[in-house]
Motif scaffolding. Sequence first.
Motif, PDB file in Angstrom:
ATOM      1  N   LEU A 564       0.917  -1.525  -0.159  1.00 45.52           N
ATOM      2  CA  LEU A 564       0.025   0.256  -0.247  1.00 45.52           C
ATOM      3  C   LEU A 564       0.977   1.368  -0.122  1.00 45.52           C
ATOM      4  O   LEU A 564       0.519   2.119  -0.779  1.00 45.52           O
ATOM      5  CB  LEU A 564      -0.912   0.017   1.675  1.00 45.52           C
ATOM      6  CG  LEU A 564      -1.799   1.222   1.269  1.00 45.52           C
ATOM      7  CD1 LEU A 564      -2.746   0.815  -0.281  1.00 45.52           C
ATOM      8  CD2 LEU A 564      -2.371   0.915   2.495  1.00 45.52           C
ATOM      9  N   LEU A 565       1.576   1.203   1.240  1.00 45.09           N
ATOM     10  CA  LEU A 565       2.499   1.963   0.670  1.00 45.09           C
ATOM     11  C   LEU A 565       3.374   2.127  -0.811  1.00 45.09           C
ATOM     12  O   LEU A 565       3.416   3.947  -1.321  1.00 45.09           O
ATOM     13  CB  LEU A 565       3.988   1.738   1.467  1.00 45.09           C
ATOM     14  CG  LEU A 565       5.291   2.720   2.182  1.00 45.09           C
ATOM     15  CD1 LEU A 565       4.537   4.820   2.359  1.00 45.09           C
ATOM     16  CD2 LEU A 565       6.128   3.053   3.071  1.00 45.09           C
ATOM     17  N   ALA A 566       4.000   1.785  -1.202  1.00 45.85           N
ATOM     18  CA  ALA A 566       4.337   1.389  -2.705  1.00 45.85           C
ATOM     19  C   ALA A 566       3.428   2.318  -3.620  1.00 45.85           C
ATOM     20  O   ALA A 566       3.841   3.096  -3.924  1.00 45.85           O
ATOM     21  CB  ALA A 566       5.001   0.146  -3.256  1.00 45.85           C
ATOM     22  N   ILE A 567       2.509   1.481  -3.223  1.00 38.53           N
ATOM     23  CA  ILE A 567       1.061   2.221  -4.406  1.00 38.53           C
ATOM     24  C   ILE A 567       1.064   4.009  -3.487  1.00 38.53           C
ATOM     25  O   ILE A 567       0.422   4.765  -4.956  1.00 38.53           O
ATOM     26  CB  ILE A 567      -0.150   1.421  -4.300  1.00 38.53           C
ATOM     27  CG1 ILE A 567       0.473  -0.069  -4.625  1.00 38.53           C
ATOM     28  CG2 ILE A 567      -1.477   1.969  -4.890  1.00 38.53           C
ATOM     29  CD1 ILE A 567      -1.468  -0.614  -4.472  1.00 38.53           C
ATOM     30  N   GLY A 616      11.162   4.161  -8.675  1.00 39.11           N
ATOM     31  CA  GLY A 616      12.231   3.569  -8.019  1.00 39.11           C
ATOM     32  C   GLY A 616      12.067   3.375  -6.709  1.00 39.11           C
ATOM     33  O   GLY A 616      11.636   2.698  -5.247  1.00 39.11           O
ATOM     34  N   PHE A 617      11.181   4.617  -6.152  1.00 36.45           N
ATOM     35  CA  PHE A 617      10.911   4.995  -4.554  1.00 36.45           C
ATOM     36  C   PHE A 617      10.323   4.177  -4.028  1.00 36.45           C
ATOM     37  O   PHE A 617      10.316   3.579  -3.401  1.00 36.45           O
ATOM     38  CB  PHE A 617      10.999   6.903  -4.736  1.00 36.45           C
ATOM     39  CG  PHE A 617      11.986   7.163  -4.321  1.00 36.45           C
ATOM     40  CD1 PHE A 617      13.235   6.882  -3.947  1.00 36.45           C
ATOM     41  CD2 PHE A 617      11.632   8.567  -5.148  1.00 36.45           C
ATOM     42  CE1 PHE A 617      14.908   8.204  -4.352  1.00 36.45           C
ATOM     43  CE2 PHE A 617      13.244   9.479  -5.038  1.00 36.45           C
ATOM     44  CZ  PHE A 617      14.231   9.100  -5.098  1.00 36.45           C
ATOM     45  N   ALA A 618       8.546   3.842  -5.111  1.00 29.90           N
ATOM     46  CA  ALA A 618       7.505   2.929  -4.821  1.00 29.90           C
ATOM     47  C   ALA A 618       8.628   1.642  -4.912  1.00 29.90           C
ATOM     48  O   ALA A 618       7.956   1.047  -4.106  1.00 29.90           O
ATOM     49  CB  ALA A 618       6.759   2.940  -5.620  1.00 29.90           C
ATOM     50  N   LEU A 619       8.939   0.927  -5.564  1.00 22.68           N
ATOM     51  CA  LEU A 619       9.829  -0.192  -5.180  1.00 22.68           C
ATOM     52  C   LEU A 619      10.443  -0.789  -4.542  1.00 22.68           C
ATOM     53  O   LEU A 619      10.609  -2.157  -3.576  1.00 22.68           O
ATOM     54  CB  LEU A 619      10.883  -0.573  -6.737  1.00 22.68           C
ATOM     55  CG  LEU A 619       9.657  -1.187  -7.904  1.00 22.68           C
ATOM     56  CD1 LEU A 619      10.346  -0.506  -9.474  1.00 22.68           C
ATOM     57  CD2 LEU A 619       8.636  -1.937  -7.808  1.00 22.68           C
ATOM     58  N   SER A 620      11.566   0.752  -3.857  1.00 17.31           N
ATOM     59  CA  SER A 620      12.614  -0.016  -2.474  1.00 17.31           C
ATOM     60  C   SER A 620      11.469   0.781  -1.575  1.00 17.31           C
ATOM     61  O   SER A 620      11.460   0.081  -0.612  1.00 17.31           O
ATOM     62  CB  SER A 620      13.333   1.547  -2.625  1.00 17.31           C
ATOM     63  OG  SER A 620      13.938   1.460  -1.779  1.00 17.31           O
ATOM     64  N   ALA A 621      10.341   1.137  -1.225  1.00 22.03           N
ATOM     65  CA  ALA A 621       9.598   1.256  -0.598  1.00 22.03           C
ATOM     66  C   ALA A 621       8.537  -0.003   0.067  1.00 22.03           C
ATOM     67  O   ALA A 621       8.496  -0.490   1.591  1.00 22.03           O
ATOM     68  CB  ALA A 621       8.440   2.634  -0.545  1.00 22.03           C
TER      69      ALA A 621
END
Length: 837
Positions: A564-567, A616-621
Amino acid sequence: MSYLTLFRSLVVASVLLLSGQAGYGQETPATKPASEKTEIQPKPKVAVVAPAVDDAIARARRTFEALGKELAAARKDINSPTATIEKLVTSRGVLVELRKKVAIARGGMETPIADLAARLKELGPAPKKGETEAETITTQRDALSNTLNGLKAELKQLDLLELETGQLASKISELQKAAFVERVFVSRRSVLNPQLWWDFTPTLVDASGRTTGLFQVWHKPAGTDEKISGTASFLAVMSIFSLAVLLVFFVWSKMSNPPDRIGEASDLRRIWRAVGGTVVVAIIGVVTIFISLTIVTMSAVDDLRIPRLVIAGGEIIFIASVMITVLRAVLAPSNFDWRLANMDDLAAGQLFRYGLFAAVIFGLDRGASALADITFMPLEFVVGVHALVSILLIVTLAKIVSTSRSAGALLDDTEPTEGRSFYFSWAHRFFLIAWLLLGICVVALLFGYIALAHFIITNTLVTAAMVIILYLIHHLVDALVSSSTQPWSRFGKAIRSKMGLGDETIRRVGLLLSTITDVSVVLLGAPLVLALWTITWVDFSSLARQAFFGFKVGDVSIEPSKILLAIVMLVVGVIVVRILSTWLNRRILSRSNIDAGVQNSIATGVKYTGVLLAGGFALSAAGLDFSKLAIVAGALSVGIGFGLQSVVSNFVSGLILLAERPIRIGDWIEVGAGEGVVKKINVRSTEIETFDRCSVIVPNSSFISDPVKNWSHGSSVGRIKINVGVGYDSDPEQVQKILIECAQAHDRVISSPAPRVMFMDFGSSSLDFQLRIFLDDIGYCTAVASDLRFTIFRELKAAGIEIPFPQRDINIRDIEKISQAFEKKPAARKPRKVARK
């Protein structure tokens, strides 16, 4: 290790380092044995760093002393059972400052450590077993090694202190979260429960009595030679408050009926009236509070509750006055010419009355909350006030939203009325969010979460006011820049006459000022708005971990919270990138002299770079391990090899188009799919709009692999040809002169290369000429060709020159025989007999 032991170690290290001025522990010639006096050892070239070490030790000592006191105070505040959120926030700020001091001291020790390490490296490593070296060198190496190890140990101690400070700050954060959750999410009686209001009613009488007693305490102190009496200070403060209210009403009257000397209601004057009036009213409120506190300080009143009471009264005047001023400036209920929102008079009047009521209620709520803290009112009073204020504000804001959505209330402002611009058309996009928040508040009140409802409704009101003020500041700078670029405006004349700036310089300065203002509004305004929700609305990470506890499927761990955080991060990142791209296009690129193709390349590059970063930030999160990208890249290579060849080809071709720019936005091109004007160049495809207003989507690979005819590549100049035929009895020289004159008379025809007339052929029925001309913009070729044909026809007709049409002479042989054949009548045919069965 205790602080005393740490200080002793630092002192020993400094002594050893100071002794290095004489060789870091080497024996002097006076103390050497006689047998060694004749031996001359080479003196190593080393730098003295004792002062730097002393400074580092001194800074460390001051840091330790501060930490010894302030950390103890912070621990005491944290462990106190009566710790409030305000006290925790203060302690957290102290710890942040302490961490900065530790970092400074730590940075001061890094230089001496680097110097000592360099000196050790210069001396070289210790000799191996069986090898020998001068005793002085060994002594220096040992002294430097001991000093270096001691400094590294102290550096580690500083790291431990920094870690301890960070742990205390994290503990304060957790306590702050718990205190906020306990305060806001505590469940009381529902607003439908009569017992809530039954308990609240007697507290009103109690509040009146306590307030009266507080004012009596204010009146009680008698005056002295040095200080005024309490009664005198009370009367003075009330006079200051009354004067402030009168000044605010005076400002409102000037805003409602501006004097004629101000001039017409231009965009700049309307926005300046709004921002300037708000600033003046805010200054009146601040000055009122400052003067009132000064008077109380000069009086004989020593009760600390009186200054807090004065601040509460000034806060009521300040908040209500500022909100009402903003409403009056935006809605202008009595003067449509100065209204900033494009709405009718009826809706403006209704919205102003609702907003006025909401501002007054909010100001009284802040005053009542302050009075409850000052007089230690019971909890029933605070709960009742918050419930009543929440209900009133919910009803009022609901009326505001419904009135704004009603017919004729918020008109379309895409077309300015009478040359004026209108604002706040974007407000309707937030109506759904407003209804959602109001619904949450209603549900919270029904289930007894009064503090939560009060928190949401009041912060929503303050957020709306702050956003409106920041929005007005943004448009004020825009209006100033727009006015400065107009040489006939008063502001534009003043800049040109006083500063001697040219139009291009003013335009560039205005662009820079607009950019700086937008960035400043975001950097300063966003924290102010978010502070309403984040400083007290703390992070609910612990609650989220309990709600989204995660689970495992085989060896794979799935955590819905991270997904959910990544989305959320991806959505927010894409929205931010789009806003940034739009701002870059409208505020910077569109107002610069950069070529349209370069503008599109920059905007597209920024957009896709931002999307990649957001992804990239979303995948990292989400917890993706980027060390395993080789596996992902291998899978992608297989997919590309089988089914994504065309997609990758178009993507790479799009990057080539953006870099080389063989076609640009606005170019007139011809491809296999047709011809038209380039409207948009994306990474995968390009949009072309034909002259029939039909959009054609062409894959980018077509522009790389297939020939493309670009009429406006590099230059908009282009050539057109017009064929003209005249009769055989015409004078070719005269025809040439007429055609040249017609071409030269048109505004779009350029003089170099000059128009030319070519005698093309002797036609079957005419002398064929061709007029060849160059246009400044080939996009007007059809219109120019049509204009010239009209002009050529008119001039040739006026000169008596015939434009013949094709003629054919038909010769018929044996016309007499043909005529006789037509004169003969055909013989009558006998009826055919049909046999019947």
